[in-house]
Design a protein around this motif. Structure first.
Motif, PDB file in Angstrom:
ATOM      1  N   LEU A  75     -22.438  13.237 -18.863  1.00 28.30           N
ATOM      2  CA  LEU A  75     -21.979  14.579 -18.500  1.00 28.30           C
ATOM      3  C   LEU A  75     -22.932  15.236 -17.504  1.00 28.30           C
ATOM      4  N   ALA A  76     -24.232  15.118 -17.762  1.00 26.64           N
ATOM      5  CA  ALA A  76     -25.226  15.725 -16.878  1.00 26.64           C
ATOM      6  C   ALA A  76     -25.227  15.053 -15.505  1.00 26.64           C
ATOM      7  N   THR A  77     -25.150  13.717 -15.484  1.00 22.51           N
ATOM      8  CA  THR A  77     -25.174  12.997 -14.212  1.00 22.51           C
ATOM      9  C   THR A  77     -23.920  13.264 -13.390  1.00 22.51           C
ATOM     10  N   SER A  78     -22.754  13.274 -14.022  1.00 25.11           N
ATOM     11  CA  SER A  78     -21.512  13.536 -13.286  1.00 25.11           C
ATOM     12  C   SER A  78     -21.506  14.954 -12.729  1.00 25.11           C
ATOM     13  N   LYS A  79     -22.052  15.904 -13.490  1.00 25.98           N
ATOM     14  CA  LYS A  79     -22.177  17.282 -12.990  1.00 25.98           C
ATOM     15  C   LYS A  79     -23.094  17.337 -11.780  1.00 25.98           C
ATOM     16  N   SER A  80     -24.229  16.626 -11.879  1.00 27.57           N
ATOM     17  CA  SER A  80     -25.193  16.617 -10.786  1.00 27.57           C
ATOM     18  C   SER A  80     -24.612  15.972  -9.534  1.00 27.57           C
ATOM     19  N   LEU A  81     -23.879  14.875  -9.702  1.00 26.45           N
ATOM     20  CA  LEU A  81     -23.243  14.213  -8.565  1.00 26.45           C
ATOM     21  C   LEU A  81     -22.222  15.128  -7.891  1.00 26.45           C
ATOM     22  N   PHE A  82     -21.409  15.803  -8.698  1.00 26.66           N
ATOM     23  CA  PHE A  82     -20.402  16.730  -8.169  1.00 26.66           C
ATOM     24  C   PHE A  82     -21.080  17.876  -7.415  1.00 26.66           C
ATOM     25  N   LYS A  83     -22.163  18.390  -7.970  1.00 27.77           N
ATOM     26  CA  LYS A  83     -22.890  19.497  -7.349  1.00 27.77           C
ATOM     27  C   LYS A  83     -23.504  19.076  -6.021  1.00 27.77           C
ATOM     28  N   LYS A  84     -23.968  17.821  -5.927  1.00 25.19           N
ATOM     29  CA  LYS A  84     -24.648  17.346  -4.723  1.00 25.19           C
ATOM     30  C   LYS A  84     -23.696  16.863  -3.631  1.00 25.19           C
ATOM     31  N   GLY A  85     -22.398  16.896  -3.899  1.00 23.29           N
ATOM     32  CA  GLY A  85     -21.455  16.559  -2.835  1.00 23.29           C
ATOM     33  C   GLY A  85     -20.430  15.501  -3.152  1.00 23.29           C
ATOM     34  N   ALA A  86     -20.512  14.845  -4.291  1.00 25.78           N
ATOM     35  CA  ALA A  86     -19.483  13.871  -4.667  1.00 25.78           C
ATOM     36  C   ALA A  86     -18.176  14.606  -4.948  1.00 25.78           C
ATOM     37  N   SER A  87     -17.050  13.957  -4.678  1.00 24.32           N
ATOM     38  CA  SER A  87     -15.757  14.594  -4.938  1.00 24.32           C
ATOM     39  C   SER A  87     -15.523  14.721  -6.441  1.00 24.32           C
ATOM     40  N   PHE A  88     -14.640  15.651  -6.808  1.00 21.05           N
ATOM     41  CA  PHE A  88     -14.341  15.865  -8.223  1.00 21.05           C
ATOM     42  C   PHE A  88     -13.760  14.603  -8.853  1.00 21.05           C
ATOM     43  N   SER A  90     -14.097  11.428  -7.938  1.00 21.86           N
ATOM     44  CA  SER A  90     -15.077  10.350  -8.086  1.00 21.86           C
ATOM     45  C   SER A  90     -16.083  10.671  -9.189  1.00 21.86           C
ATOM     46  N   SER A  91     -16.359  11.976  -9.411  1.00 20.86           N
ATOM     47  CA  SER A  91     -17.237  12.382 -10.513  1.00 20.86           C
ATOM     48  C   SER A  91     -16.576  12.090 -11.862  1.00 20.86           C
ATOM     49  N   ILE A  92     -15.271  12.331 -11.952  1.00 16.38           N
ATOM     50  CA  ILE A  92     -14.527  12.009 -13.175  1.00 16.38           C
ATOM     51  C   ILE A  92     -14.503  10.493 -13.388  1.00 16.38           C
ATOM     52  N   ALA A  93     -14.339   9.749 -12.296  1.00 17.41           N
ATOM     53  CA  ALA A  93     -14.361   8.283 -12.397  1.00 17.41           C
ATOM     54  C   ALA A  93     -15.708   7.812 -12.933  1.00 17.41           C
ATOM     55  N   PHE A  94     -16.790   8.402 -12.420  1.00 13.64           N
ATOM     56  CA  PHE A  94     -18.125   8.060 -12.910  1.00 13.64           C
ATOM     57  C   PHE A  94     -18.248   8.380 -14.399  1.00 13.64           C
ATOM     58  N   LEU A  95     -17.783   9.557 -14.804  1.00 13.44           N
ATOM     59  CA  LEU A  95     -17.882   9.985 -16.201  1.00 13.44           C
ATOM     60  C   LEU A  95     -17.144   9.018 -17.131  1.00 13.44           C
ATOM     61  N   LEU A  96     -15.928   8.652 -16.752  1.00 15.34           N
ATOM     62  CA  LEU A  96     -15.135   7.742 -17.589  1.00 15.34           C
ATOM     63  C   LEU A  96     -15.734   6.340 -17.623  1.00 15.34           C
ATOM     64  N   ALA A  97     -16.217   5.872 -16.464  1.00 17.40           N
ATOM     65  CA  ALA A  97     -16.794   4.528 -16.420  1.00 17.40           C
ATOM     66  C   ALA A  97     -18.091   4.457 -17.223  1.00 17.40           C
ATOM     67  N   LEU A 128      -7.768   4.466 -17.550  1.00 18.36           N
ATOM     68  CA  LEU A 128      -8.142   5.869 -17.719  1.00 18.36           C
ATOM     69  C   LEU A 128      -8.474   6.504 -16.377  1.00 18.36           C
ATOM     70  N   ILE A 129      -9.227   5.783 -15.566  1.00 23.41           N
ATOM     71  CA  ILE A 129      -9.629   6.307 -14.256  1.00 23.41           C
ATOM     72  C   ILE A 129      -8.428   6.444 -13.334  1.00 23.41           C
ATOM     73  N   LEU A 130      -7.571   5.429 -13.309  1.00 26.05           N
ATOM     74  CA  LEU A 130      -6.381   5.479 -12.455  1.00 26.05           C
ATOM     75  C   LEU A 130      -5.428   6.597 -12.892  1.00 26.05           C
ATOM     76  N   SER A 131      -5.238   6.748 -14.204  1.00 19.20           N
ATOM     77  CA  SER A 131      -4.369   7.805 -14.719  1.00 19.20           C
ATOM     78  C   SER A 131      -4.908   9.176 -14.344  1.00 19.20           C
ATOM     79  N   SER A 132      -6.232   9.350 -14.472  1.00 18.15           N
ATOM     80  CA  SER A 132      -6.845  10.632 -14.117  1.00 18.15           C
ATOM     81  C   SER A 132      -6.686  10.917 -12.629  1.00 18.15           C
ATOM     82  N   TRP A 133      -6.863   9.884 -11.814  1.00 10.62           N
ATOM     83  CA  TRP A 133      -6.715  10.036 -10.363  1.00 10.62           C
ATOM     84  C   TRP A 133      -5.282  10.471 -10.019  1.00 10.62           C
ATOM     85  N   VAL A 134      -4.305   9.812 -10.628  1.00 13.50           N
ATOM     86  CA  VAL A 134      -2.899  10.158 -10.366  1.00 13.50           C
ATOM     87  C   VAL A 134      -2.604  11.597 -10.804  1.00 13.50           C
TER      88      VAL A 134
END
Length: 405
Positions: A75-88, A90-97, A128-134
Motif C-alpha cells: 500500500l505504501a509503495t503503490s501510493k509512493s509510485l502514484f505520487k511520484k508520477g506513475a499512472s493510477f 499501473s499503481s493498482i497493477a503494482f498493488l495487486l501483483a 485481477l489486474i486485467l479486470s481492474s484495468w477494464v
C-alpha cells in the motif's frame, strides 16, 4: 474433558507442523524480497510506469511480482509510485501483483494446496489486474484520480535514491540493509503468521464439517460439482471469512487448504486467498492516502475484480479438468517433523537467516535503513499482538498435552 485435552494437543501439534512445513519457504521468499527492495528503487520503477498503456501496466505487474508480499508495504509503495508520477492504473497493477503474484506466496501455496492452486494464484492475479484495468477504462474516474493526486501532492515531497545498481550491489552497507529489511519482513508478519497457523490447527481439530457446510452452501468432502449461484455465494463469503480471520494472505494459506478439504469450491478458496486488499484496515489506509471516495472506489474495483477472477478461474480449470480433489486428511495427518528435504531446507535457511540478521543488526548495525509502511491502526496491532501471545500460550500448553496424555 480428556477428549478436549487430546484435541488441544492435536491442534497445537498441527499448527506447529504447518509452520515447520512452511519455514524454509518464508525465509527464501523474504530473503529474495529483501534483496530486490534494497537494490531496485522506487525511482527506477516510476520512470517506466507513467502512462496508462499496456506497457506501464505490464511493468507495474512485474515490479509488484518482485516486491514484498506484505499488504501494508505494498500500500505504501503503490501510493509512493502514484505520487511520484506513475499512472493510477499501473499503481493498482503494482498493488495487486505485490499481494498476489509474489514469489513467497506461490511457494507457500505449493506446499499446502498444490501446483493447481499456484497456477490459479498467478493466473488469477493477472485476471485481477486485467479486470481492474477494464473497469477503470469503462468508468474513467478522472476527477477521483485528480483529487487523489492533489491530496498526495499536498503531503510533501519524498526522497529518492539515485545510486546506480552496480554501486548498490557492491556496497556492504546495502547488504546490511538487506539484513535489516529481512528482519523487518519477519517483524511485519509474525503476528499474522502466528494467529493464522494457530487458527488452522484449531479448525483442523475442533471445527466440524457442518460449520463449513452452513457457511459455504452445498459443500461437503469430495463435492466437485457446483451451480453458478453456489459458486457466487462462495466467492462472496470467501472475503467475509478472510476478514473474520483478522490476518493476511500468508497466514491464511493453511486455513485455505483446510477450507478446500472441507468441500469449499475452488472459486471460494481462491476468493478467500485474494481477499487481503478488501478488508477494513486497507479501506481505512486508502482513505487516509486518497480520501474516502477514492478508497471506496478502490474497494469496489478490487472486490468486483476478485469475484470475476475467481469465477473465471473455477470454470476455466473445470473445463480443462484441472481442479484437484480436496482433502484435509493429507495435510493434517502426515508426519510434519520427519528427517526429509524440509528438515534440511529449514536448517539451511535458519543458518542463512542468522547470517542476514548478523549483517543487519550486529556487524553493520549503524547502517540506517527505513522502509515506508502504510499507517497501521495502533488498536488493531495491539489487539493482534495480544492474540498472538495467547496463541503462543495455547501452543505451549498444547504440546505438553500432546506428549503427556
Amino acid at each position: 474433558m480428556n477428549q478436549f485435552l487430546h484435541e488441544w494437543g492435536k491442534a497445537a501439534y498441527t499448527s506447529l507442523g504447518f509452520f515447520w512445513m512452511a519455514l524454509w519457504a518464508f525465509a527464501l521468499g523474504y530473503l529474495i524480497s529483501s534483496m530486490i527492495q534494497v537494490f531496485i528503487t522506487e525511482k527506477r520503477m516510476q520512470r517506466v510506469m507513467g502512462d496508462k498503456g499496456a506497457k506501464s501496466i505490464l511493468l507495474g505487474t512485474f515490479f509488484g511480482f518482485i516486491s514484498s508480499s506484505c499488504s501494508f508495504s505494498a500500500l505504501a509503495t503503490s501510493k509512493s509510485l502514484f505520487k511520484k508520477g506513475a499512472s493510477f492504473v499501473s499503481s493498482i497493477a503494482f498493488l495487486l501483483a505485490s499481494t498476489n503474484l509474489v514469489i513467497e506466496l506461490g511457494i507457500i501455496i505449493s506446499i499446502f494446496l498444490g501446483w493447481q492452486f499456484v497456477v490459479g494464484e498467478y493466473v488469477g492475479g493477472v485476471l485481477l489486474i486485467l479486470s481492474s484495468w477494464v473497469l477503470i477504462r469503462i468508468i474513467n474516474p478522472k476527477k477521483l484520480i485528480q483529487s487523489a493526486k492533489k491530496r498526495l501532492d499536498a503531503s510533501g515531497k519524498e526522497h529518492s535514491d539515485e545510486t546506480s545498481f552496480t554501486e548498490k550491489i557492491s556496497s556492504h552497507e546495502n547488504w546490511a540493509k538487506v539484513g535489516k529489511q529481512y528482519g523487518m519482513e519477519w517483524k511485519m508478519v509474525w503476528k499474522d503468521v502466528t494467529v493464522g497457523f494457530t487458527i488452522a490447527g484449531i479448525v483442523a481439530a475442533f471445527v466440524p464439517d457442518s460449520f463449513f457446510q452452513t457457511l459455504f452452501i452445498n459443500t461437503g468432502q469430495g463435492q466437485q460439482s457446483f451451480g453458478f449461484f453456489t459458486l457466487l455465494e462462495h466467492v462472496v463469503v470467501g472475503p467475509v471469512a478472510a476478514f473474520l480471520t483478522f490476518i493476511g494472505s500468508m497466514g491464511n494459506i493453511p486455513l485455505a487448504a483446510l477450507l478446500y478439504g472441507k468441500g469449499v469450491s475452488f472459486a471460494g478458496v481462491m476468493a478467500f486467498i485474494f481477499s487481503d486488499l478488501v478488508v477494513f484496515p486497507v479501506l481505512r489506509i486508502n482513505a487516509k492516502y486518497y480520501g474516502w471516495k477514492m478508497s471506496l472506489f478502490i474497494l469496489f474495483l478490487l472486490f468486483t475484480s476478485l469475484v470475476a477472477a475467481s469465477l473465471l478461474l473455477h470454470y476455466g480449470f473445470d473445463f480443462f479438468n484441472l481442479i484437484p480433489q480436496g482433502t484435509d486428511k493429507g495435510i493434517t495427518e502426515k508426519e510434519h517433523f520427519s528427517t526429509n528435504y524440509t528438515f534440511f531446507l529449514n536448517l539451511a535457511f535458519m543458518l542463512l537467516s542468522g547470517l542476514m540478521l548478523y549483517f543487519g543488526f550486529f556487524k553493520w548495525k549503524n547502517v540506517k535503513h527505513h522502509k515506508e509502511m502504510a499507517p497501521k491502526s495502533p488498536l488493531l496491532e495491539k489487539t493482534l499482538k495480544w492474540i498472538a501471545i495467547v496463541c503462543y500460550l495455547w501452543l505451549a500448553v498444547g504440546m505438553i498435552l500432546k506428549f503427556t496424555i
